[in-house]
Design an enzyme around this catalytic site. Structure first.
Site, short mmCIF file in Angstrom:
data_model
loop_
_atom_site.label_atom_id
_atom_site.label_comp_id
_atom_site.label_asym_id
_atom_site.label_seq_id
_atom_site.Cartn_x
_atom_site.Cartn_y
_atom_site.Cartn_z
N HIS A 282 -10.02 0.37 2.76
CA HIS A 282 -9.60 1.72 3.20
C HIS A 282 -10.83 2.53 3.64
CE1 HIS A 282 -5.32 2.52 2.73
NE2 HIS A 282 -5.31 1.82 1.60
N HIS B 11 -9.24 -3.95 -1.77
CA HIS B 11 -8.24 -3.22 -0.98
C HIS B 11 -8.72 -1.80 -0.71
CE1 HIS B 11 -3.97 -2.25 0.16
NE2 HIS B 11 -4.41 -1.04 -0.14
N GLU B 12 -9.22 -1.13 -1.74
CA GLU B 12 -9.65 0.27 -1.59
C GLU B 12 -10.92 0.39 -0.75
OE1 GLU B 12 -7.27 2.03 -2.18
OE2 GLU B 12 -6.22 0.73 -3.59
N CYS C 197 0.85 -1.18 0.00
CA CYS C 197 0.00 0.00 0.00
C CYS C 197 0.89 1.24 0.00
CB CYS C 197 -0.90 -0.01 1.24
SG CYS C 197 -2.02 1.40 1.33
#
Length: 136
Positions: free
Chosen positions: A130, A126-127, A85
């Site tokens: 976040h 993954h995003e 990341c």
């Protein structure tokens, strides 16, 4: 406008607030920042540029696509992988899903529902993590 990358773990662990029509400049800044970092980055969430909004940008080959208020509604075929990341040093193990279905709004705030698989699905997961304050 290209923004600096946020590395403050406390900030990154906060759950993102819903995106609104007033956030169009943030969307553009996120796309600009992803483009500027494309040599080492394939996706970004707004909190990575210091904005606590539920907005992600994902490289889908020849184009970067923004998703506002994305939510994974279906997932299948879990697998273990390692990810890096831009906001963190090193790589970490995580579980991802080969196939996902995502509901989101596009940059014009039209509702979308799309299926993704493979690498693109991994980036989106993954995003979205976040946005949920989850750091790998």
């Amino acid at each position: 406008m290209v923004r600096p990358i946020m590395r403050d773990i406390f900030f990154l662990r906060q759950k993102a607030q819903p995106a609104t029509k007033e956030d169009k400049q943030i969307v553009q800044d996120l796309l600009d920042t992803l483009k500027a970092n494309e040599a080492g980055c394939v996706g970004m969430a707004a909190n990575m540029i210091g904005v606590n909004k539920r907005i992600i940008a994902v490289n889908m080959g020849f184009i970067n696509v923004a998703m506002l208020n994305p939510v994974i509604v279906k997932k299948s075929r879990a697998y273990e992988t390692e990810e890096g990341c831009l906001s963190l040093d090193g790589v970490r193990k995580t579980t991802r899903y080969e196939n996902i279905e995502v509901e989101f709004q596009d940059i014009s705030f039209h509702k979308q529902r799309q299926k993704y698989s493979g690498w693109t699905a991994q980036i989106i997961q993954h995003e979205i993590d976040h946005c949920d304050g989850i750091i790998i």
